[in-house]
Design a protein around this motif. Structure first.
Motif, PDB file in Angstrom:
ATOM      1  N   LEU A  73       0.117  -2.617 -17.973  1.00 47.19           N
ATOM      2  CA  LEU A  73       1.349  -2.212 -17.296  1.00 47.19           C
ATOM      3  C   LEU A  73       1.142  -0.923 -16.496  1.00 47.19           C
ATOM      4  CD1 LEU A  73       4.384  -2.586 -16.809  1.00 47.19           C
ATOM      5  CD2 LEU A  73       4.790  -1.334 -18.935  1.00 47.19           C
ATOM      6  N   ILE A  74       0.431   0.053 -17.081  1.00 48.05           N
ATOM      7  CA  ILE A  74       0.191   1.327 -16.394  1.00 48.05           C
ATOM      8  C   ILE A  74      -0.590   1.106 -15.096  1.00 48.05           C
ATOM      9  CG2 ILE A  74      -1.110   3.485 -16.505  1.00 48.05           C
ATOM     10  CD1 ILE A  74      -0.353   3.666 -19.440  1.00 48.05           C
ATOM     11  N   VAL A  75      -1.686   0.354 -15.197  1.00 53.32           N
ATOM     12  CA  VAL A  75      -2.513   0.117 -14.012  1.00 53.32           C
ATOM     13  C   VAL A  75      -1.725  -0.657 -12.964  1.00 53.32           C
ATOM     14  CG1 VAL A  75      -4.660  -0.880 -13.153  1.00 53.32           C
ATOM     15  CG2 VAL A  75      -4.600   0.152 -15.420  1.00 53.32           C
ATOM     16  N   TYR A  76      -0.916  -1.611 -13.424  1.00 55.15           N
ATOM     17  CA  TYR A  76      -0.112  -2.406 -12.490  1.00 55.15           C
ATOM     18  C   TYR A  76       0.883  -1.537 -11.729  1.00 55.15           C
ATOM     19  CZ  TYR A  76       3.639  -5.329 -10.776  1.00 55.15           C
ATOM     20  OH  TYR A  76       4.590  -5.893  -9.963  1.00 55.15           O
ATOM     21  N   ILE A  77       1.596  -0.656 -12.425  1.00 57.95           N
ATOM     22  CA  ILE A  77       2.599   0.195 -11.775  1.00 57.95           C
ATOM     23  C   ILE A  77       1.937   1.121 -10.759  1.00 57.95           C
ATOM     24  CG2 ILE A  77       4.234   2.073 -12.152  1.00 57.95           C
ATOM     25  CD1 ILE A  77       5.012   0.727 -14.776  1.00 57.95           C
ATOM     26  N   VAL A  78       0.797   1.710 -11.143  1.00 57.27           N
ATOM     27  CA  VAL A  78       0.056   2.570 -10.207  1.00 57.27           C
ATOM     28  C   VAL A  78      -0.379   1.768  -8.987  1.00 57.27           C
ATOM     29  CG1 VAL A  78      -2.059   3.910  -9.888  1.00 57.27           C
ATOM     30  CG2 VAL A  78      -0.712   4.180 -11.981  1.00 57.27           C
ATOM     31  N   ALA A  79      -0.841   0.539  -9.206  1.00 57.56           N
ATOM     32  CA  ALA A  79      -1.285  -0.309  -8.100  1.00 57.56           C
ATOM     33  C   ALA A  79      -0.126  -0.698  -7.196  1.00 57.56           C
ATOM     34  CB  ALA A  79      -1.963  -1.567  -8.648  1.00 57.56           C
ATOM     35  N   ALA A  80       1.019  -1.024  -7.787  1.00 54.37           N
ATOM     36  CA  ALA A  80       2.174  -1.438  -6.994  1.00 54.37           C
ATOM     37  C   ALA A  80       2.664  -0.314  -6.093  1.00 54.37           C
ATOM     38  CB  ALA A  80       3.297  -1.905  -7.913  1.00 54.37           C
ATOM     39  N   LEU A  81       2.725   0.909  -6.632  1.00 52.21           N
ATOM     40  CA  LEU A  81       3.222   2.043  -5.856  1.00 52.21           C
ATOM     41  C   LEU A  81       2.153   2.638  -4.938  1.00 52.21           C
ATOM     42  CD1 LEU A  81       5.315   3.866  -8.614  1.00 52.21           C
ATOM     43  CD2 LEU A  81       6.187   2.543  -6.674  1.00 52.21           C
ATOM     44  N   GLY A  82       0.946   2.821  -5.496  1.00 54.21           N
ATOM     45  CA  GLY A  82      -0.101   3.506  -4.738  1.00 54.21           C
ATOM     46  C   GLY A  82      -0.810   2.633  -3.734  1.00 54.21           C
ATOM     47  N   ILE A  83      -0.910   1.346  -3.998  1.00 57.14           N
ATOM     48  CA  ILE A  83      -1.594   0.420  -3.090  1.00 57.14           C
ATOM     49  C   ILE A  83      -0.608  -0.556  -2.456  1.00 57.14           C
ATOM     50  CG2 ILE A  83      -3.407  -1.322  -2.895  1.00 57.14           C
ATOM     51  CD1 ILE A  83      -4.763  -0.072  -5.298  1.00 57.14           C
ATOM     52  N   GLY A  84       0.281  -1.100  -3.290  1.00 58.38           N
ATOM     53  CA  GLY A  84       1.210  -2.114  -2.803  1.00 58.38           C
ATOM     54  C   GLY A  84       2.167  -1.599  -1.746  1.00 58.38           C
ATOM     55  N   LEU A  85       2.743  -0.409  -1.975  1.00 60.25           N
ATOM     56  CA  LEU A  85       3.705   0.121  -1.006  1.00 60.25           C
ATOM     57  C   LEU A  85       3.067   0.404   0.353  1.00 60.25           C
ATOM     58  CD1 LEU A  85       6.517   1.085  -0.265  1.00 60.25           C
ATOM     59  CD2 LEU A  85       5.983   3.298  -1.317  1.00 60.25           C
ATOM     60  N   PRO A  86       1.949   1.139   0.428  1.00 61.08           N
ATOM     61  CA  PRO A  86       1.326   1.322   1.751  1.00 61.08           C
ATOM     62  C   PRO A  86       0.932  -0.002   2.409  1.00 61.08           C
ATOM     63  CG  PRO A  86       0.426   2.893   0.178  1.00 61.08           C
ATOM     64  CD  PRO A  86       1.250   1.928  -0.614  1.00 61.08           C
ATOM     65  N   ALA A  87       0.501  -0.970   1.603  1.00 60.86           N
ATOM     66  CA  ALA A  87       0.084  -2.256   2.165  1.00 60.86           C
ATOM     67  C   ALA A  87       1.268  -3.048   2.707  1.00 60.86           C
ATOM     68  CB  ALA A  87      -0.663  -3.069   1.112  1.00 60.86           C
ATOM     69  N   ILE A  88       2.392  -3.025   1.976  1.00 58.74           N
ATOM     70  CA  ILE A  88       3.555  -3.778   2.448  1.00 58.74           C
ATOM     71  C   ILE A  88       4.117  -3.161   3.724  1.00 58.74           C
ATOM     72  CG2 ILE A  88       5.493  -2.630   1.246  1.00 58.74           C
ATOM     73  CD1 ILE A  88       6.499  -5.378   0.440  1.00 58.74           C
ATOM     74  N   LEU A  89       4.029  -1.831   3.830  1.00 57.41           N
ATOM     75  CA  LEU A  89       4.469  -1.163   5.055  1.00 57.41           C
ATOM     76  C   LEU A  89       3.577  -1.540   6.234  1.00 57.41           C
ATOM     77  CD1 LEU A  89       5.370   2.396   3.686  1.00 57.41           C
ATOM     78  CD2 LEU A  89       6.938   0.536   4.291  1.00 57.41           C
ATOM     79  N   ALA A  90       2.288  -1.678   5.988  1.00 56.36           N
ATOM     80  CA  ALA A  90       1.365  -2.105   7.048  1.00 56.36           C
ATOM     81  C   ALA A  90       1.740  -3.496   7.556  1.00 56.36           C
ATOM     82  CB  ALA A  90      -0.075  -2.094   6.526  1.00 56.36           C
ATOM     83  N   GLU A  91       2.074  -4.404   6.636  1.00 53.10           N
ATOM     84  CA  GLU A  91       2.473  -5.753   7.045  1.00 53.10           C
ATOM     85  C   GLU A  91       3.793  -5.722   7.812  1.00 53.10           C
ATOM     86  OE1 GLU A  91       1.960  -9.096   4.614  1.00 53.10           O
ATOM     87  OE2 GLU A  91       0.307  -8.278   3.436  1.00 53.10           O
ATOM     88  N   PHE A  92       4.732  -4.900   7.359  1.00 52.83           N
ATOM     89  CA  PHE A  92       6.014  -4.790   8.052  1.00 52.83           C
ATOM     90  C   PHE A  92       5.837  -4.299   9.483  1.00 52.83           C
ATOM     91  CE2 PHE A  92       8.887  -4.061   4.071  1.00 52.83           C
ATOM     92  CZ  PHE A  92       8.761  -5.397   3.761  1.00 52.83           C
ATOM     93  N   VAL A  93       4.983  -3.289   9.650  1.00 54.93           N
ATOM     94  CA  VAL A  93       4.739  -2.725  10.974  1.00 54.93           C
ATOM     95  C   VAL A  93       4.215  -3.790  11.923  1.00 54.93           C
ATOM     96  CG1 VAL A  93       3.164  -1.200  12.242  1.00 54.93           C
ATOM     97  CG2 VAL A  93       4.445  -0.321  10.277  1.00 54.93           C
ATOM     98  N   ILE A  94       3.230  -4.543  11.481  1.00 57.59           N
ATOM     99  CA  ILE A  94       2.631  -5.583  12.327  1.00 57.59           C
ATOM    100  C   ILE A  94       3.666  -6.646  12.672  1.00 57.59           C
ATOM    101  CG2 ILE A  94       0.904  -7.429  12.402  1.00 57.59           C
ATOM    102  CD1 ILE A  94      -0.818  -5.632  10.525  1.00 57.59           C
ATOM    103  N   GLY A  95       4.408  -7.103  11.666  1.00 59.17           N
ATOM    104  CA  GLY A  95       5.365  -8.181  11.882  1.00 59.17           C
ATOM    105  C   GLY A  95       6.497  -7.794  12.809  1.00 59.17           C
ATOM    106  N   ARG A  96       7.142  -6.619  12.553  1.00 61.87           N
ATOM    107  CA  ARG A  96       8.294  -6.248  13.383  1.00 61.87           C
ATOM    108  C   ARG A  96       7.886  -5.897  14.805  1.00 61.87           C
ATOM    109  NH1 ARG A  96      12.505  -1.450  11.928  1.00 61.87           N
ATOM    110  NH2 ARG A  96      10.742  -0.132  12.574  1.00 61.87           N
ATOM    111  N   LYS A  97       6.764  -5.204  14.957  1.00 64.21           N
ATOM    112  CA  LYS A  97       6.325  -4.811  16.292  1.00 64.21           C
ATOM    113  C   LYS A  97       6.024  -6.025  17.162  1.00 64.21           C
ATOM    114  CE  LYS A  97       5.050  -1.797  19.409  1.00 64.21           C
ATOM    115  NZ  LYS A  97       6.041  -0.878  20.032  1.00 64.21           N
ATOM    116  N   ALA A  98       5.405  -7.038  16.585  1.00 63.79           N
ATOM    117  CA  ALA A  98       4.989  -8.199  17.364  1.00 63.79           C
ATOM    118  C   ALA A  98       6.070  -9.262  17.462  1.00 63.79           C
ATOM    119  CB  ALA A  98       3.727  -8.803  16.758  1.00 63.79           C
TER     120      ALA A  98
END
Length: 445
Positions: free
Chosen positions: A43-68
């Motif tokens: 659970l600890i590793v998952y939460i760190v991954a979701a916030l530390g990796i997942g959030l920046p990654a989901i924002l990257a996908e959002f940027v690409i999708g909305r811009k295009a």
């Protein structure tokens, strides 16, 4: 080319994106992977991954999708980087691949809804699972589940996906919360809470290399990252809403539902004296299902539980089918219903081996977790952070009301720590895939 649809409301986009994230990854995968990898340590590793990796990654996908404002492949070409379409193609293929076996599991859930009302699996849950998890019945229910998904996607963005997820997502949260309250009342449930919420840091350090790829893969899977889903959903945004605010909301709600599912499944296992380390996929389809036979009102509780699992499965599955349908209708002059039926049928055929023999399902899932998901996320991050760069910050900050420093922090994280973490996850996953022994999705009966 058909005129592109958009979300009717901002809430519609958020709920649909949450619905994409909140699926079998939360209610089926999350509890049994938590059980397999030490409870709170995972659970600890998952939460760190979701916030530390997942959030920046989901924002990257959002940027690409909305811009295009285009699908996961054509988006890169519209942004002026035609050669990077391969990254979008990997994402599209990953979603296509995952949905093929995801639908098989959705078929299992359909069978368990009926089995709950009749109590068919109460006496011998392991034998029952063995009978329904593979073979012609599993194939038929795989077809039924895919037909439901095709029907929703064929109805369109506003009338199909948005309306369906606005009903589905609140239902998931309310029903899981009620089940968590019920699990709290069971004798022996406290041991489940201790296992789930009290980390063993010695065990975490000893098994860190084994836990990390599955925890990060779980974050990718449960957030629908690397599958083209978030690029596709963001491409239907019409307006300058805050991508940053939407991303935080989606990551928070997704993690909340996963934890809520854990607060149902793990206390229930411990209350029935079931060792979580040996439950595997049976944490839902054998162990928890069998436990319903030993509690008052088990038939109704089982029905409600598997009904919410079905809703969650559908909310994610429609996003995966939408990825390939979006690409098709952006590039070919064919109607949405025709594309949904044709591509849904193709995905069904790819899932036939997983329905006939669950060993194939395990192989499909392992390849998705260890290779396809981290590879796809890595490509998106490299493009957004290193290739696209400054325009990505401008798109991210649009409508957010936040200072440029937030965008610069996101860019720095995406360029350094997040990419390093994804590369390490990919390396560990490849090591497990080719040199180690991956946990079986369907345990020996």
């Amino acid at each position: 080319m058909t005129e592109r649809e958009t979300w009717a409301t901002r809430a519609g986009f958020i709920v649909a994106a949450v619905g994409s994230a909140v699926g079998l990854g939360n209610i089926w995968q999350f509890p049994f992977k938590t059980a397999q990898f030490g409870g709170a340590s995972f659970l600890i590793v998952y939460i760190v991954a979701a916030l530390g990796i997942g959030l920046p990654a989901i924002l990257a996908e959002f940027v690409i999708g909305r811009k295009a404002n285009l699908n996961t492949i054509s988006a890169f070409e519209k942004l002026g980087y035609k050669e990077w379409r391969v990254v979008g193609a990997i994402g599209l293929f990953t979603g296509f691949w995952i949905l093929s076996y995801y639908s098989v599991v959705g078929g299992w859930v359909l069978r368990y809804i009926g089995g709950s009302l009749t109590g068919a699996y109460f006496a011998a849950p392991a034998e029952y699972f063995g009978q329904v998890s593979a073979g012609m019945e599993a194939l038929a229910l795989h077809a039924v589940f895919m037909a439901l998904v095709v029907g929703i996607v064929a109805a369109g963005i506003e009338d199909g996906i948005e309306k369906a997820t606005k009903l589905m997502v609140p239902s998931i949260v309310v029903i899981l919360a009620a089940l968590a309250v019920f699990a709290f009342t069971l004798p022996g449930a406290s041991a489940g809470y201790a296992y789930f919420l009290s980390p063993d840091f010695n065990a975490l350090s000893e098994n860190f290399a084994e836990i990390v790829p599955f925890a990060v893969g779980q974050a990718f899977f449960s957030l629908s990252l690397g599958m083209g889903a978030m690029i596709t959903y963001a491409s239907y945004i019409d307006g300058d809403q805050s991508l940053f605010g939407d991303g935080i909301t989606i990551v928070f709600l997704n993690s909340f539902v996963g934890i809520l599912a854990g607060l149902v499944v793990l206390p229930l296992l411990f209350a029935q004296g079931i060792d979580p380390n040996t439950s595997g996929a049976g944490a839902v389809f054998i162990s928890v299902a069998g436990a319903f036979g030993d509690i008052p009102g088990g038939q109704i509780i089982g029905f409600v539980f598997f009904a919410v699992v079905l809703i969650a499965a559908l909310s994610s599955a429609i996003s995966l089918l939408e990825v390939v349908v979006s690409w098709a209708i952006d590039n070919y002059d064919v109607s949405r219903p025709q594309m949904a039926i044709g591509l849904g049928g193709t995905i069904f055929l790819l899932g036939v081996p997983s329905a006939i023999d669950s060993a194939w399902l395990g192989w499909f899932d392992t390849l998705a977790y260890q290779l396809l998901l981290p590879l796809s996320v890595l490509g998106i991050l490299v493009f957004a952070a290193w290739v696209y760069g400054a325009p990505a910050i401008d798109e991210l900050m649009k409508g957010s009301g936040l200072g440029e420093g937030v965008g610069l922090t996101w860019l720095w994280l995406a360029r350094t720590l997040v990419i390093v973490a994804v590369v390490a996850t990919l390396a560990l996953g490849l090591q497990t895939l080719f040199l180690g022994e991956s946990p079986a999705i369907v345990p020996p009966l």
